[in-house]
Design a protein around this motif. Structure first.
Motif, PDB file in Angstrom:
ATOM      1  N   VAL A  31       0.896  -1.158   0.000  1.00  0.00           N
ATOM      2  CA  VAL A  31       0.000   0.000   0.000  1.00  0.00           C
ATOM      3  C   VAL A  31       0.933   1.206   0.000  1.00  0.00           C
ATOM      4  O   VAL A  31       1.691   1.409   0.951  1.00  0.00           O
ATOM      5  CB  VAL A  31      -0.922   0.015   1.241  1.00  0.00           C
ATOM      6  CG1 VAL A  31      -1.792   1.264   1.245  1.00  0.00           C
ATOM      7  CG2 VAL A  31      -1.779  -1.238   1.279  1.00  0.00           C
ATOM      8  N   ARG A  32       0.877   1.994  -1.051  1.00  0.00           N
ATOM      9  CA  ARG A  32       1.824   3.103  -1.208  1.00  0.00           C
ATOM     10  C   ARG A  32       1.143   4.435  -1.499  1.00  0.00           C
ATOM     11  O   ARG A  32       1.804   5.390  -1.894  1.00  0.00           O
ATOM     12  CB  ARG A  32       2.828   2.782  -2.315  1.00  0.00           C
ATOM     13  CG  ARG A  32       3.709   1.581  -1.989  1.00  0.00           C
ATOM     14  CD  ARG A  32       4.715   1.342  -3.101  1.00  0.00           C
ATOM     15  NE  ARG A  32       5.534   0.187  -2.879  1.00  0.00           N
ATOM     16  CZ  ARG A  32       6.763   0.216  -2.390  1.00  0.00           C
ATOM     17  NH1 ARG A  32       7.301   1.356  -2.034  1.00  0.00           N
ATOM     18  NH2 ARG A  32       7.458  -0.893  -2.239  1.00  0.00           N
ATOM     19  N   ASP A  33      -0.161   4.508  -1.317  1.00  0.00           N
ATOM     20  CA  ASP A  33      -0.861   5.772  -1.540  1.00  0.00           C
ATOM     21  C   ASP A  33      -1.235   6.400  -0.202  1.00  0.00           C
ATOM     22  O   ASP A  33      -1.395   5.701   0.799  1.00  0.00           O
ATOM     23  CB  ASP A  33      -2.108   5.567  -2.409  1.00  0.00           C
ATOM     24  CG  ASP A  33      -3.142   4.697  -1.706  1.00  0.00           C
ATOM     25  OD1 ASP A  33      -2.891   3.493  -1.522  1.00  0.00           O
ATOM     26  OD2 ASP A  33      -4.203   5.237  -1.318  1.00  0.00           O
ATOM     27  N   GLU A  34      -1.370   7.719  -0.193  1.00  0.00           N
ATOM     28  CA  GLU A  34      -1.636   8.447   1.045  1.00  0.00           C
ATOM     29  C   GLU A  34      -2.887   7.947   1.747  1.00  0.00           C
ATOM     30  O   GLU A  34      -2.860   7.644   2.946  1.00  0.00           O
ATOM     31  CB  GLU A  34      -1.775   9.943   0.740  1.00  0.00           C
ATOM     32  CG  GLU A  34      -2.112  10.770   1.971  1.00  0.00           C
ATOM     33  CD  GLU A  34      -2.402  12.217   1.637  1.00  0.00           C
ATOM     34  OE1 GLU A  34      -1.499  13.043   1.837  1.00  0.00           O
ATOM     35  OE2 GLU A  34      -3.542  12.498   1.177  1.00  0.00           O
ATOM     36  N   ARG A  35      -3.981   7.883   1.025  1.00  0.00           N
ATOM     37  CA  ARG A  35      -5.244   7.501   1.659  1.00  0.00           C
ATOM     38  C   ARG A  35      -5.170   6.086   2.214  1.00  0.00           C
ATOM     39  O   ARG A  35      -5.643   5.812   3.317  1.00  0.00           O
ATOM     40  CB  ARG A  35      -6.402   7.627   0.671  1.00  0.00           C
ATOM     41  CG  ARG A  35      -7.757   7.455   1.336  1.00  0.00           C
ATOM     42  CD  ARG A  35      -8.907   7.529   0.370  1.00  0.00           C
ATOM     43  NE  ARG A  35      -9.036   8.857  -0.188  1.00  0.00           N
ATOM     44  CZ  ARG A  35     -10.137   9.323  -0.750  1.00  0.00           C
ATOM     45  NH1 ARG A  35     -11.218   8.575  -0.818  1.00  0.00           N
ATOM     46  NH2 ARG A  35     -10.186  10.532  -1.247  1.00  0.00           N
ATOM     47  N   GLY A  36      -4.574   5.185   1.456  1.00  0.00           N
ATOM     48  CA  GLY A  36      -4.464   3.801   1.909  1.00  0.00           C
ATOM     49  C   GLY A  36      -3.628   3.659   3.161  1.00  0.00           C
ATOM     50  O   GLY A  36      -3.986   2.921   4.087  1.00  0.00           O
ATOM     51  N   ASP A  70     -10.575  10.037   3.585  1.00  0.00           N
ATOM     52  CA  ASP A  70     -10.000  11.161   2.846  1.00  0.00           C
ATOM     53  C   ASP A  70      -9.431  12.126   3.882  1.00  0.00           C
ATOM     54  O   ASP A  70     -10.191  12.764   4.630  1.00  0.00           O
ATOM     55  CB  ASP A  70     -11.080  11.844   2.013  1.00  0.00           C
ATOM     56  CG  ASP A  70     -10.556  12.992   1.178  1.00  0.00           C
ATOM     57  OD1 ASP A  70      -9.612  13.692   1.630  1.00  0.00           O
ATOM     58  OD2 ASP A  70     -11.091  13.206   0.081  1.00  0.00           O
ATOM     59  N   ARG A 112       2.496  16.531   3.646  1.00  0.00           N
ATOM     60  CA  ARG A 112       2.591  16.675   2.194  1.00  0.00           C
ATOM     61  C   ARG A 112       3.772  17.534   1.769  1.00  0.00           C
ATOM     62  O   ARG A 112       4.380  17.290   0.731  1.00  0.00           O
ATOM     63  CB  ARG A 112       1.277  17.225   1.640  1.00  0.00           C
ATOM     64  CG  ARG A 112       0.160  16.215   1.711  1.00  0.00           C
ATOM     65  CD  ARG A 112      -1.136  16.772   1.207  1.00  0.00           C
ATOM     66  NE  ARG A 112      -2.207  15.786   1.355  1.00  0.00           N
ATOM     67  CZ  ARG A 112      -3.482  16.099   1.391  1.00  0.00           C
ATOM     68  NH1 ARG A 112      -3.864  17.376   1.277  1.00  0.00           N
ATOM     69  NH2 ARG A 112      -4.383  15.155   1.543  1.00  0.00           N
ATOM     70  N   ALA A 118       2.832   8.379   2.707  1.00  0.00           N
ATOM     71  CA  ALA A 118       3.252   7.062   2.219  1.00  0.00           C
ATOM     72  C   ALA A 118       4.769   6.982   2.102  1.00  0.00           C
ATOM     73  O   ALA A 118       5.393   6.022   2.581  1.00  0.00           O
ATOM     74  CB  ALA A 118       2.572   6.745   0.891  1.00  0.00           C
ATOM     75  N   ASP A 119       5.383   7.979   1.488  1.00  0.00           N
ATOM     76  CA  ASP A 119       6.841   7.956   1.358  1.00  0.00           C
ATOM     77  C   ASP A 119       7.509   8.029   2.726  1.00  0.00           C
ATOM     78  O   ASP A 119       8.531   7.379   2.955  1.00  0.00           O
ATOM     79  CB  ASP A 119       7.321   9.108   0.473  1.00  0.00           C
ATOM     80  CG  ASP A 119       7.036   8.875  -1.003  1.00  0.00           C
ATOM     81  OD1 ASP A 119       6.650   7.744  -1.389  1.00  0.00           O
ATOM     82  OD2 ASP A 119       7.189   9.837  -1.784  1.00  0.00           O
TER      83      ASP A 119
END
Length: 193
Positions: A31-36, A70, A112, A118-119
């Motif tokens: 899972v590499r997306d912000e929301r996830g 979100d 952000r 995620a990063d």
């Protein structure tokens, strides 16, 4: 345990069909997306002291009441939203965990400017993953989960203790704690089988 399909799974994923499906298709996949990542941090926090099956059964309601996780929307929640959520029996009604989910949304938005949640989380990926041959060899925390916990707390996150963060790392594929003999070992493609 060996299931009726001949596949080995941990005991927690062997009998309940919902947990089995989660284990077979989702747990340990990247899972590499912000929301996830935000959703999973929050759900792991809600799970503290409870069973994962409880959280997984309530996940559709969590997703509904937290606007699909979100962060931009949840970051704008206020005291009236907390009060509303405390009356919703479909979720875990723990004020501190609800407030943490809102605070974690605000912290996610704040990250952000530094490359994003995620990063940030994935920057704590260890150089190697465990190679457990037996469930007794599966760790519950690591130096990386301790460091991630401390770093997230420093960024304003809550309910992100070292053990909770190790569970997150397992869930999102940062470590592969499937047994070496498991049919899922290496399925994330993050780590070789």
């Amino acid at each position: 345990m060996i299931g009726d399909d001949g596949s080995a799974r941990p005991e927690w994923a062997s009998t309940d069909p919902l947990l089995r499906e989660y284990y077979d298709t989702e747990w340990g996949m990247p899972v590499r997306d912000e929301r996830g990542v935000y959703e999973r941090i929050c759900l792991e926090g809600f799970q503290a002291g409870l069973s994962w099956a409880t959280i997984l059964r309530k996940r559709p309601a969590f997703r509904e009441v937290f606007a699909g996780f979100d962060p931009d929307i949840v970051a704008r929640f206020g005291p009236a939203d907390v009060d509303r959520l405390m009356t919703d029996a479909r979720i875990v009604r723990n004020r501190r965990k609800i407030e943490a989910t809102i605070g974690n949304a605000r912290a996610t938005v704040g990250l952000r400017d530094e490359g994003g949640l995620a990063d940030f989380v994935w920057s704590f990926r260890p150089a190697a993953t465990p190679q457990p041959r037996d469930h007794s060899e599966v760790p519950t925390l690591s130096p990386e989960s301790v460091a991630l916990s401390k770093a997230l707390r420093g960024k304003g996150f809550a309910f992100v203790g070292p053990t909770t963060m190790y569970a997150l790392m397992e869930a999102i594929g940062m470590v592969d704690t499937h047994l070496v003999s498991s049919h899922r070992r290496g399925s994330s493609r993050v780590w070789p089988a």
